[in-house]
Enzyme design. Structure first.
Site, PDB file in Angstrom:
ATOM      1  N   GLU A 154     -10.524   0.413   3.433  1.00 37.67           N
ATOM      2  CA  GLU A 154     -10.457   1.494   2.496  1.00 37.67           C
ATOM      3  C   GLU A 154     -11.947   1.798   1.647  1.00 37.67           C
ATOM      4  O   GLU A 154     -12.114   2.937   1.749  1.00 37.67           O
ATOM      5  CB  GLU A 154      -9.342   1.189   1.599  1.00 37.67           C
ATOM      6  CG  GLU A 154      -8.809   2.207   0.628  1.00 37.67           C
ATOM      7  CD  GLU A 154      -7.719   1.768  -0.265  1.00 37.67           C
ATOM      8  OE1 GLU A 154      -8.067   1.709  -1.466  1.00 37.67           O
ATOM      9  OE2 GLU A 154      -6.562   1.600   0.418  1.00 37.67           O
ATOM     10  N   ASN A 186      -7.955  -3.259   2.042  1.00 42.02           N
ATOM     11  CA  ASN A 186      -8.482  -2.606   0.981  1.00 42.02           C
ATOM     12  C   ASN A 186     -10.053  -2.447   1.281  1.00 42.02           C
ATOM     13  O   ASN A 186     -10.767  -1.549   0.805  1.00 42.02           O
ATOM     14  CB  ASN A 186      -8.056  -3.293  -0.317  1.00 42.02           C
ATOM     15  CG  ASN A 186      -6.715  -2.785  -0.723  1.00 42.02           C
ATOM     16  OD1 ASN A 186      -5.662  -2.146   0.044  1.00 42.02           O
ATOM     17  ND2 ASN A 186      -6.445  -3.080  -2.107  1.00 42.02           N
ATOM     18  N   LYS A 218      -3.813  -7.584   3.155  1.00 45.13           N
ATOM     19  CA  LYS A 218      -3.984  -6.503   2.416  1.00 45.13           C
ATOM     20  C   LYS A 218      -5.396  -6.418   1.686  1.00 45.13           C
ATOM     21  O   LYS A 218      -6.052  -5.475   1.603  1.00 45.13           O
ATOM     22  CB  LYS A 218      -3.108  -6.540   0.938  1.00 45.13           C
ATOM     23  CG  LYS A 218      -3.146  -5.521  -0.128  1.00 45.13           C
ATOM     24  CD  LYS A 218      -2.818  -4.199   0.625  1.00 45.13           C
ATOM     25  CE  LYS A 218      -2.721  -3.014  -0.256  1.00 45.13           C
ATOM     26  NZ  LYS A 218      -3.422  -2.959  -1.527  1.00 45.13           N
ATOM     27  N   SER A 222       0.806  -1.173   0.194  1.00 50.28           N
ATOM     28  CA  SER A 222      -0.063   0.095  -0.147  1.00 50.28           C
ATOM     29  C   SER A 222       0.835   1.313   0.092  1.00 50.28           C
ATOM     30  O   SER A 222       2.021   1.266   0.387  1.00 50.28           O
ATOM     31  CB  SER A 222      -0.796   0.160   1.383  1.00 50.28           C
ATOM     32  OG  SER A 222      -1.767   1.268   1.133  1.00 50.28           O
TER      33      SER A 222
END
Length: 296
Positions: free
Chosen positions: A171, A168, A164, A112
């Site tokens: 996010e 995300n 990850k 990231s």
């Protein structure tokens, strides 16, 4: 991101033998000290001596599979192979088992940082065996914001891309919340006529201050920025994988799922459903339908 990662490594005194199928990408790095560009994937691998460290930055899917297949005849037992793209962690677990049988250490590394990684450093989440992580430690320390922070050995194979994926998914939810909040304020220009100033104020001392708010502020303060962008938001896979995982576990993720559905809607995938809703209302209540979307 791959080009900027190569630059950051080179500026940290780590020589990179690199290849990109794009001529433009190769030209962009042609004059970068410490980056030795090669004409082919094979040449970039064979240019290394001793234990080779091969780091891929590719989109998830077929291109990654094709490249991994091409590497099978190029790598030797003891080499380390890193997939730094956004792959599904289930694929990474499968690939790790395959490469272990070949004697090659496979590491899945979630990355990231986006286009700002060159300056600010990257957040790195790595999955794999400890010996492979130790071999990559100088690279992690160079790529991260600092040698002792911003990177982690997250766990066994698959852990890097799993972490990850969840990152995300979070996010997605954070971005959606900011977007909805500012849209709500835009609906009351009598109370909030200057969204850019409000966003800038929130950047200092507020509990919602973040890099995503920084980016939102920049967009709101740039004249005409919103007018130049269509209301369409792509999804590159990680949100779908996060929701899939929630279903496998039975663990609810309503915010992330709603954010993913909002992206689908922006892509026009709700259009048929909305047309049917309008026709149903007309059918049972005689309500009028409209031919075009009315202006806000």
């Amino acid at each position: 991101m791959g080009a900027n990662m190569a630059r950051r490594l080179a500026r940290g005194a780590i020589t990179v033998c690199g290849f990109d199928p794009s001529e433009d990408a190769r030209q962009a790095l042609a004059d970068e000290p410490g980056v030795l560009l090669q004409p082919t994937l094979a040449a970039s691998v064979l240019a290394q001596t001793g234990r080779r460290l091969v780091w891929l930055m590719l989109p998830a899917g077929e291109i990654t599979e094709q490249t991994l297949t091409a590497l099978e005849s190029l790598l030797s037992p003891g080499d380390v192979l890193v997939d730094g793209g956004n792959a599904n962690y289930l694929d990474s677990q499968r690939r790790a088992r395959h490469w272990k049988a070949c004697g090659v250490d496979f590491v899945d590394c979630g990355v990231s940082g986006g286009v700002w990684g060159l300056k600010e450093g990257y957040c790195l989440m790595a999955g794999g065996e400890t010996a492979a992580i130790d071999a990559l430690r100088p690279l992690f320390q160079c790529l991260a914001p600092a040698a002792d922070r911003g990177w982690v050995h997250a766990g066994p194979s698959g852990a890097g891309h799993f972490t990850k994926m969840v990152h995300n998914g979070i996010e997605y939810g954070m971005m959606q919340a900011f977007a909805e909040g500012f849209a709500l304020m835009q609906g009351r220009p009598d109370l909030t006529p200057d969204l850019g100033t409000i966003a800038e104020t929130w950047r200092h001392g507020s509990v919602v201050r973040s890099w995503l708010l920084d980016l939102t502020t920049t967009a709101l303060q740039e004249p005409g920025a919103l007018d130049a962008v269509a209301p369409v938001v792509a999804d590159s896979g990680e949100g779908r994988w996060t929701v899939d995982e929630s279903i496998r576990q039975g663990t609810p993720v309503p915010v992330i799922a709603a954010a993913l559905m909002a992206r689908f809607s922006s892509q026009g995938k709700a259009d048929i459903g909305n047309k049917l809703l309008s026709l149903m209302r007309k059918g049972f209540g005689g309500h009028a339908t409209v031919a075009t979307r009315p202006k806000a």
